[in-house]
Design a protein around this motif. Structure first.
Motif, PDB file in Angstrom:
ATOM      1  N   LEU A 177      40.520  37.628  45.508  1.00  0.00           N
ATOM      2  CA  LEU A 177      40.510  36.740  44.345  1.00  0.00           C
ATOM      3  C   LEU A 177      39.294  37.072  43.497  1.00  0.00           C
ATOM      4  CD1 LEU A 177      41.387  33.302  45.982  1.00  0.00           C
ATOM      5  CD2 LEU A 177      42.882  34.742  44.600  1.00  0.00           C
ATOM      6  N   VAL A 178      39.511  37.169  42.185  1.00  0.00           N
ATOM      7  CA  VAL A 178      38.418  37.497  41.263  1.00  0.00           C
ATOM      8  C   VAL A 178      38.431  36.513  40.104  1.00  0.00           C
ATOM      9  CG1 VAL A 178      37.442  39.278  39.762  1.00  0.00           C
ATOM     10  CG2 VAL A 178      38.675  39.948  41.810  1.00  0.00           C
ATOM     11  N   PRO A 179      37.283  35.865  39.824  1.00  0.00           N
ATOM     12  CA  PRO A 179      37.223  35.012  38.635  1.00  0.00           C
ATOM     13  C   PRO A 179      37.042  35.880  37.391  1.00  0.00           C
ATOM     14  CG  PRO A 179      35.141  34.942  39.825  1.00  0.00           C
ATOM     15  CD  PRO A 179      36.068  35.820  40.619  1.00  0.00           C
ATOM     16  N   VAL A 180      37.858  35.618  36.381  1.00  0.00           N
ATOM     17  CA  VAL A 180      37.800  36.391  35.138  1.00  0.00           C
ATOM     18  C   VAL A 180      37.738  35.419  33.972  1.00  0.00           C
ATOM     19  CG1 VAL A 180      39.096  37.955  33.626  1.00  0.00           C
ATOM     20  CG2 VAL A 180      39.067  38.349  36.093  1.00  0.00           C
ATOM     21  N   ARG A 181      36.811  35.665  33.056  1.00  0.00           N
ATOM     22  CA  ARG A 181      36.723  34.887  31.823  1.00  0.00           C
ATOM     23  C   ARG A 181      37.233  35.790  30.694  1.00  0.00           C
ATOM     24  NH1 ARG A 181      33.700  30.575  33.251  1.00  0.00           N
ATOM     25  NH2 ARG A 181      31.852  30.888  34.493  1.00  0.00           N
TER      26      ARG A 181
ATOM     27  N   MET B  85      44.484  40.132  43.289  1.00  0.00           N
ATOM     28  CA  MET B  85      44.811  41.549  43.089  1.00  0.00           C
ATOM     29  C   MET B  85      44.359  42.344  44.297  1.00  0.00           C
ATOM     30  SD  MET B  85      41.869  42.353  40.224  1.00  0.00           S
ATOM     31  CE  MET B  85      42.182  40.843  39.342  1.00  0.00           C
ATOM     32  N   GLY B  86      44.718  43.611  44.335  1.00  0.00           N
ATOM     33  CA  GLY B  86      44.301  44.480  45.422  1.00  0.00           C
ATOM     34  C   GLY B  86      42.793  44.654  45.455  1.00  0.00           C
ATOM     35  N   GLU B  87      42.290  45.099  46.602  1.00  0.00           N
ATOM     36  CA  GLU B  87      40.849  45.202  46.826  1.00  0.00           C
ATOM     37  C   GLU B  87      40.152  46.123  45.817  1.00  0.00           C
ATOM     38  OE1 GLU B  87      37.907  46.065  50.584  1.00  0.00           O
ATOM     39  OE2 GLU B  87      39.780  47.176  50.483  1.00  0.00           O
ATOM     40  N   LYS B  88      40.660  47.319  45.608  1.00  0.00           N
ATOM     41  CA  LYS B  88      39.998  48.266  44.694  1.00  0.00           C
ATOM     42  C   LYS B  88      39.997  47.750  43.264  1.00  0.00           C
ATOM     43  CE  LYS B  88      40.682  52.366  47.471  1.00  0.00           C
ATOM     44  NZ  LYS B  88      41.264  53.693  47.580  1.00  0.00           N
ATOM     45  N   ALA B  89      41.130  47.205  42.824  1.00  0.00           N
ATOM     46  CA  ALA B  89      41.191  46.648  41.477  1.00  0.00           C
ATOM     47  C   ALA B  89      40.224  45.477  41.342  1.00  0.00           C
ATOM     48  CB  ALA B  89      42.617  46.206  41.152  1.00  0.00           C
TER      49      ALA B  89
ATOM     50  N   HIS C 105      37.398  45.008  42.854  1.00  0.00           N
ATOM     51  CA  HIS C 105      36.031  45.525  42.720  1.00  0.00           C
ATOM     52  C   HIS C 105      35.793  46.061  41.309  1.00  0.00           C
ATOM     53  CE1 HIS C 105      35.793  46.096  47.363  1.00  0.00           C
ATOM     54  NE2 HIS C 105      35.699  44.840  46.985  1.00  0.00           N
ATOM     55  N   ARG C 106      36.780  46.786  40.735  1.00  0.00           N
ATOM     56  CA  ARG C 106      36.639  47.304  39.365  1.00  0.00           C
ATOM     57  C   ARG C 106      36.490  46.154  38.373  1.00  0.00           C
ATOM     58  NH1 ARG C 106      40.830  50.794  40.989  1.00  0.00           N
ATOM     59  NH2 ARG C 106      42.359  49.444  39.952  1.00  0.00           N
ATOM     60  N   VAL C 107      37.340  45.141  38.506  1.00  0.00           N
ATOM     61  CA  VAL C 107      37.317  44.008  37.575  1.00  0.00           C
ATOM     62  C   VAL C 107      36.000  43.245  37.695  1.00  0.00           C
ATOM     63  CG1 VAL C 107      38.375  41.761  37.062  1.00  0.00           C
ATOM     64  CG2 VAL C 107      39.822  43.776  37.440  1.00  0.00           C
TER      65      VAL C 107
ATOM     66  N   GLY D 243      39.646  50.586  29.656  1.00  0.00           N
ATOM     67  CA  GLY D 243      41.100  50.458  29.657  1.00  0.00           C
ATOM     68  C   GLY D 243      41.587  49.531  30.761  1.00  0.00           C
ATOM     69  N   VAL D 244      42.714  49.877  31.373  1.00  0.00           N
ATOM     70  CA  VAL D 244      43.331  49.028  32.390  1.00  0.00           C
ATOM     71  C   VAL D 244      42.534  49.101  33.692  1.00  0.00           C
ATOM     72  CG1 VAL D 244      45.402  48.573  33.753  1.00  0.00           C
ATOM     73  CG2 VAL D 244      45.626  49.319  31.377  1.00  0.00           C
ATOM     74  N   LEU D 245      42.058  47.949  34.139  1.00  0.00           N
ATOM     75  CA  LEU D 245      41.304  47.856  35.397  1.00  0.00           C
ATOM     76  C   LEU D 245      42.197  47.403  36.545  1.00  0.00           C
ATOM     77  CD1 LEU D 245      38.153  46.008  34.025  1.00  0.00           C
ATOM     78  CD2 LEU D 245      38.376  48.450  34.515  1.00  0.00           C
TER      79      LEU D 245
END
Length: 182
Positions: free
Chosen positions: A99-103, A160-164, A166-168, A127-129
């Motif tokens: 889980l990733v918090p995104v603003r 999202m998946g783990e790698k994505a 971390h990128r986000v 681009g697309v993360l």
């Protein structure tokens, strides 16, 4: 012989009729972000086989958990409606989901998102993360800061998946992010 067969059929039918399963349901309409208490949920008995997969069956599975979306009175409480370490895996199908918090850069876009929506996350430079992230908790579900104070808008919690993830997370430290709805 016919009477014996009829007695067996009647006994099996009666036994099956008495079988039931349990389900945790909302005692009242509940809003996203609610931390469940014993007053918010109840256990009901349903006919055997009537309980949907993933429905909680005991109060201790629900009390203290936080809702990811609204639930109406009488609706079953399922594992995917509760914020937990298992939620990202359930939403993404990836056992290493995060889980990733995104603003989002545009707070108005964040207000359009609902639990279960699928989005792509973009960085203005890279681009697309992340493609196919799932909204776990929409913006504002856990409460908002005072209006007009210049405070940051509430984040959207995405699975999202783990790698994505971390990128986000890394990109959000320095860049504006936006989401594209599917």
């Amino acid at each position: 012989m016919l009477l014996v067969a009829a007695a067996v059929i009647l006994a099996v039918t009666e036994r099956h009729r008495d079988r039931h399963d349990f389900a945790v349901v909302a005692s009242r309409a509940l809003t996203p972000g609610t931390e469940l208490t014993a007053d918010d949920v109840q256990v009901i008995a349903l006919p055997a086989g009537a309980v949907l997969p993933g429905t909680l069956q005991r109060l201790d599975q629900a009390v203290g958990a936080r809702l990811t979306g609204a639930i109406g009175q009488g609706e079953p409480v399922t594992a995917t409606r509760l914020l937990s370490s298992r939620l990202p895996a359930a939403l993404t199908g990836d056992p290493r989901g995060r889980l990733v918090p995104v603003r989002p850069a545009d707070a108005a876009v964040a207000g359009l998102l609902r639990a279960g929506d699928v989005v792509d996350v973009l960085d203005e430079h890279a681009g697309v993360l992340a493609a196919g992230a799932v909204v776990a908790v929409p913006a504002g579900s856990a409460g908002r800061g005072p209006a007009g104070t210049g405070a940051l808008p509430p984040p959207v919690l995405l699975a999202m998946g783990e790698k994505a993830a971390h990128r986000v997370a890394a990109s959000s430290l320095a860049n504006s992010l936006t989401v594209v709805l599917h």
